[in-house]
Motif scaffolding. Structure first.
Motif, PDB file in Angstrom:
ATOM      1  N   TYR A 197      -9.904  17.277  54.038  1.00  0.00           N
ATOM      2  CA  TYR A 197      -8.470  17.340  54.506  1.00  0.00           C
ATOM      3  C   TYR A 197      -7.797  17.213  53.090  1.00  0.00           C
ATOM      4  CZ  TYR A 197      -4.368  16.038  56.601  1.00  0.00           C
ATOM      5  OH  TYR A 197      -2.937  16.055  57.296  1.00  0.00           O
ATOM      6  N   ASN A 226      -5.113  21.231  56.281  1.00  0.00           N
ATOM      7  CA  ASN A 226      -4.210  20.721  55.111  1.00  0.00           C
ATOM      8  C   ASN A 226      -4.751  21.499  53.848  1.00  0.00           C
ATOM      9  OD1 ASN A 226      -1.249  20.316  54.475  1.00  0.00           O
ATOM     10  ND2 ASN A 226      -2.216  18.099  54.151  1.00  0.00           N
ATOM     11  N   GLU A 272      -0.565  15.777  61.284  1.00  0.00           N
ATOM     12  CA  GLU A 272      -0.997  14.380  60.727  1.00  0.00           C
ATOM     13  C   GLU A 272      -2.036  13.356  61.703  1.00  0.00           C
ATOM     14  OE1 GLU A 272      -0.025  13.025  57.630  1.00  0.00           O
ATOM     15  OE2 GLU A 272       0.508  14.936  57.231  1.00  0.00           O
ATOM     16  N   GLU A 273      -1.851  13.726  63.009  1.00  0.00           N
ATOM     17  CA  GLU A 273      -2.732  13.176  63.931  1.00  0.00           C
ATOM     18  C   GLU A 273      -4.088  13.670  64.149  1.00  0.00           C
ATOM     19  OE1 GLU A 273      -1.461  10.300  64.786  1.00  0.00           O
ATOM     20  OE2 GLU A 273       0.226  10.671  63.726  1.00  0.00           O
ATOM     21  N   SER A 327      -9.492  12.942  57.425  1.00  0.00           N
ATOM     22  CA  SER A 327      -8.109  12.990  58.027  1.00  0.00           C
ATOM     23  C   SER A 327      -7.123  12.679  56.958  1.00  0.00           C
ATOM     24  CB  SER A 327      -8.154  12.093  59.154  1.00  0.00           C
ATOM     25  OG  SER A 327      -8.128  10.650  58.644  1.00  0.00           O
ATOM     26  N   SER A 328      -5.967  12.497  57.246  1.00  0.00           N
ATOM     27  CA  SER A 328      -4.778  12.161  56.261  1.00  0.00           C
ATOM     28  C   SER A 328      -5.189  10.731  56.050  1.00  0.00           C
ATOM     29  CB  SER A 328      -3.432  12.279  56.973  1.00  0.00           C
ATOM     30  OG  SER A 328      -3.124  11.449  58.215  1.00  0.00           O
ATOM     31  N   LYS A 329      -5.798   9.938  56.670  1.00  0.00           N
ATOM     32  CA  LYS A 329      -5.867   8.484  56.408  1.00  0.00           C
ATOM     33  C   LYS A 329      -7.259   8.148  55.528  1.00  0.00           C
ATOM     34  CE  LYS A 329      -3.715   7.314  60.967  1.00  0.00           C
ATOM     35  NZ  LYS A 329      -3.455   8.661  61.256  1.00  0.00           N
TER      36      LYS A 329
END
Length: 395
Positions: A391, A350, A237-238, A270-272
């Motif tokens: 992602y 992911n 996640e980071e 990213s996840s964000k």
């Protein structure tokens, strides 16, 4: 201390970043620690020696003066701080800031799962032999400390993609900063919990007189990507998907002038959220050169400069797009390109898809990732930069 990259320090090609150097002496004049200023005055013999070995002495003189001025201002400001707070307080504050950063870094590492995590990546040729050069890394997390071990990485090569140990350390420190909370300060304390093991004589701990110029700008990106891939094993996640992973170093020069620029590309998603497009990724921190300034300064013309849409990897969050930049030279010149990710794309994360690879072209002819050429008037150099990885899986 003031550190700067000068656009020409001598060597075998304009811009001092040849693709085909075989030893460090071909990459520019080597200056041991000597005084350039003493008693407030230039040491003229030293200055003359420096300026006699570069292609643009007037620009180098100005840049050296700028560095000296920066140090003078820093000295003045530190003096003012000591006068206002007293020396003991200032030194105690410095120590406390470093101690606080180490405490925060150790706290963050302690929250990671203990274990051993490995990853691999490759450098796409060394400028002489166009074969993949492996980088292997194993990250060990134990309590509040971390070890990064490069055992199994290739030995130093004939070309200039070798890294001195300080460059390898910098790339590892950058990767660690990506992993740590962003409010942790960056100083010596931040990196105290990290031990780096790099076999002497390897690609990531080369010794003089190995050529190293592309190691600084390209292999450093591969090291960071390999370490981040290992981090993703225990902190997915980071860690974002891979970004363009190259600085796309473009160096063109002729009699009395040199041009050097790193070109942005796609950042990994990213996840964000999605990755930004057309940005410098990782350890390059230079800005775009405006076309108006570029064409006034150099005998060149920008033919094309735009985002390469859809070059970022698809996913729940899409990777950023790369850039297309085409430059026509208006007089004979020398070209050097130092790049990577021309064969292997930035990987998604992911379940996200990979970004597009980059390309180097001369008059629409494909060029290797690392190459030097002599240019004729009217030749067009095109650099197409990679897109970032996506992602998450697309719906």
């Amino acid at each position: 201390v003031t550190r700067a990259h000068h656009s020409d320090v001598g060597g075998m090609r304009p811009g001092s970043m040849p693709s085909d150097s075989r030893e460090v002496y071909q990459e520019g004049i080597i200056i041991p620690p000597v005084r350039l200023v003493q008693g407030g005055e230039y040491v003229q013999d030293v200055l003359d020696l420096l300026l006699a070995n570069v292609r643009t002495p007037a620009i180098r003189r100005g840049d050296l003066r700028a560095q000296i001025a920066a140090n003078n201002i820093a000295e003045e400001r530190i003096g003012e701080l000591i006068e206002r707070r007293d020396k003991e307080t200032v030194l105690a504050a410095f120590d406390e800031v470093i101690s606080y950063a180490e405490k925060r870094a150790r706290e963050a590492i302690r929250e990671l799962p203990d274990g051993e995590y490995s990853a691999e990546d490759v450098v796409e040729g060394d400028g002489i032999v166009d074969e993949d050069i492996p980088i292997k890394v194993t990250v060990t997390v134990e309590n509040d400390s971390m070890t990064i071990d490069f055992s199994g990485t290739a030995d130093a090569v004939r070309g200039n993609v070798n890294c001195p140990l300080p460059v390898t350390r910098s790339a590892c420190y950058f990767a660690l900063r990506v992993l740590l909370p962003k409010d942790i300060l960056a100083n010596a304390g931040t990196y105290a919990p990290l031990e780096i093991k790099a076999p002497e004589g390897s690609l990531v701990n080369a010794k003089s007189p190995s050529a190293v110029v592309a190691g600084n700008v390209e292999t450093s990106n591969r090291i960071a990507d390999a370490v981040l891939a290992a981090f993703a094993s225990f902190a997915p996640e980071e860690v974002p998907a891979q970004g363009q992973g190259t600085m796309n170093n473009t160096i063109i020069g002729g009699p009395g002038w040199t041009y050097y620029e790193t070109i942005g590309g796609g950042q990994g998603a990213s996840s964000k959220g999605p990755g930004p497009s057309g940005v410098h990724v990782g350890m390059s921190n230079t800005l775009n050169t405006p076309i108006e300034a570029f064409e006034l300064e150099y005998p060149m013309r920008v033919e094309r400069y735009e985002l390469l849409y859809e070059s970022g990897g698809a996913g729940e969050n899409r990777g950023g797009d790369g850039i297309v930049r085409s430059v026509r030279v208006l007089e004979p010149a020398s070209l050097s390109l130092l790049s990577d990710r021309r064969r292997y794309p930035p990987r998604g994360a992911n379940g996200g898809e990979s970004g597009a690879v980059g390309e180097n072209l001369l008059n629409d002819e494909d060029l290797p990732p690392k190459v030097s050429r002599e240019l004729e008037e009217g030749d067009v150099v095109t650099v197409i930069t990679p897109g970032g990885g996506g992602y998450g899986r697309s719906e």
